[in-house]
Design an enzyme around this catalytic site. Sequence first.
Site, PDB file in Angstrom:
ATOM      1  CG  ASP A   1      -1.591  -1.119   1.579  1.00 18.17           C
ATOM      2  OD1 ASP A   1      -1.512  -2.106   0.885  1.00 18.17           O
ATOM      3  OD2 ASP A   1      -2.188  -1.272   2.483  1.00 18.17           O
TER       4      ASP A   1
ATOM      5  CD  GLU B   1      -6.731  -5.491   3.975  1.00 17.11           C
ATOM      6  OE1 GLU B   1      -6.166  -5.974   4.782  1.00 17.11           O
ATOM      7  OE2 GLU B   1      -6.647  -5.269   3.020  1.00 17.11           O
TER       8      GLU B   1
HETATM    9  C1  FRU Z   1      -4.039  -3.709   3.026  1.00 17.24           C
HETATM   10  C2  FRU Z   1      -3.223  -4.164   4.173  1.00 17.24           C
HETATM   11  C3  FRU Z   1      -3.522  -3.163   5.246  1.00 17.24           C
HETATM   12  C4  FRU Z   1      -2.488  -3.014   6.092  1.00 17.24           C
HETATM   13  C5  FRU Z   1      -1.447  -3.442   5.502  1.00 17.24           C
HETATM   14  C6  FRU Z   1      -0.338  -4.378   5.993  1.00 17.24           C
HETATM   15  O1  FRU Z   1      -3.446  -4.393   1.579  1.00 17.24           O
HETATM   16  O2  FRU Z   1      -3.419  -5.404   4.419  1.00 17.24           O
HETATM   17  O3  FRU Z   1      -4.756  -3.329   5.703  1.00 17.24           O
HETATM   18  O4  FRU Z   1      -2.317  -2.265   7.072  1.00 17.24           O
HETATM   19  O5  FRU Z   1      -1.740  -4.108   3.890  1.00 17.24           O
HETATM   20  O6  FRU Z   1       0.924  -4.376   5.305  1.00 17.24           O
END
Ligand code: FRU
Length: 466
Positions: A22, A196
């Site tokens: 992300d 998320e």
């Molecule tokens: C989304 C996610 C978020 C988390 C991060 C961990 O892709 O799963 O919810 O904070 O990636 O790397």
Amino acid sequence: MSFDPTIRPRDHFTAQQGWLNDPNGLIRHEGEHHLFFQHHPAGLVHGPISWGHAVSPDLLTWTELPIAIAATPIAHIWSGSVVHDAANSSGLAPEGQGPLVALYTRFEPATGIQSQCLAHSVDRGLTWQPYAGNPVLDIGSTGFRDPKVFRHGDGWAMVLVLAEERIVQLYRSPDLISWTHHSSFGPEGFVTGAWECPDLVRVPVEDSADTADVLLVSVWDGGPAGGSGMQYVVGQLDDAGFRSTQDAQWVDRGADFYAAISYADGAGPEPVVQAWMSNWQYADQVPASGFRGSMTLARRLSLRRRDGELVLVQRPVVRAGEQVHALVDHDLTGTLALPVAARTCRIVADVEPGSAPVFGLRVRVGDGERTTLTIDVAARTVSLDRTASGTVDVHPAFAAVHTAPLPGGEGPVRLEVVVDVASVEVFVGDGELVLTDQVFPDPGSTGIEVFADGGTAHVHRLDVTV
Ligand code: FRU
């Protein structure tokens, strides 16, 4: 690391080495765009995640900087956001200065607990000091994450998810440190997988002075092209919280657009968002070459009225480029190979379907390889076919055709296709429908074709820039 001719894109951000997911902490600050990102520099799969960091003047040319916030064996640095605390409401900067403040999720591998922590920077994001009183928000949950902070009234607000419950929680704070629960949204909309990376943005409505509040939420599974996807909910944020005024829709109908959030302190009224260009279904299996994963292009968001509803419109941030080919007022029957070879290019076309029930474009064409965009005027669908795009044995779901309804009414169709070595982003109907897919063609597959089947389509204009 040297330029990799096979999968290193030109304009899409990739880490010099290691795994990336992300985008985090997107902010425009003192003439630079900061992109922090989920980063495991020592591995090619997700692991002990730190915040990587890159800056760009134009959202297209990126300079990677040292790790901003580093993982430790007991605390991984998961997704979050950055704001400029110009008035120093947090009191974290020396008198007269305004720090950058990051709110992120701390993931503790030993317990699985996810709590919200703060760090601040007084050197334009280069170095970060964790807050001594961390965590600033801890409900003892193993699925409570991804804080996105924004200004609200004369204070601050933050959205984050209760992932498994499919609930977005809104908290408020006067100082970015003490947070009070305000309201909740959900479960509502697409709830096929854990939620998320929420964001809440105010988006202008085209050709009017109106705006609407739009909630963006990523969904782990059950996306429109399989695996993970992203939804948006048009609604209104007021003193009672956020409520929807329309049903949820998917942001992107391809397979590879996830976890997008907006830049804080953007230049204009249109929010600018950027996403991770992958899908949790196969993210750790796509070809890697010292690095794995990239971001999408940044996109400006607006809303367009369609049959009484507001539809999200996305326009990519692109480089001006050099024009290498144009078709003007061309009647197209069958297939026309353009005299252009490109692994990175942008194609913009206005096509009148005419008597052809089907027309489209093929990019990254080579020996048995092609990625095909088809507009089926009769069925009123758009599809992006990566079944013969190159390396597709990544995962059983990778070799697929992604199909969505053709937006707009009769008349010419505006297509914009951005190809950048390992990806194709397609914008149809002037940004009303978007499909984003990763592709892994042979470096020698550089052809571009346009086609009209079963009749003649009229190309008002088609421009290829590189
Ligand atoms: C989304 C996610 C978020 C988390 C991060 C961990 O892709 O799963 O919810 O904070 O990636 O790397």
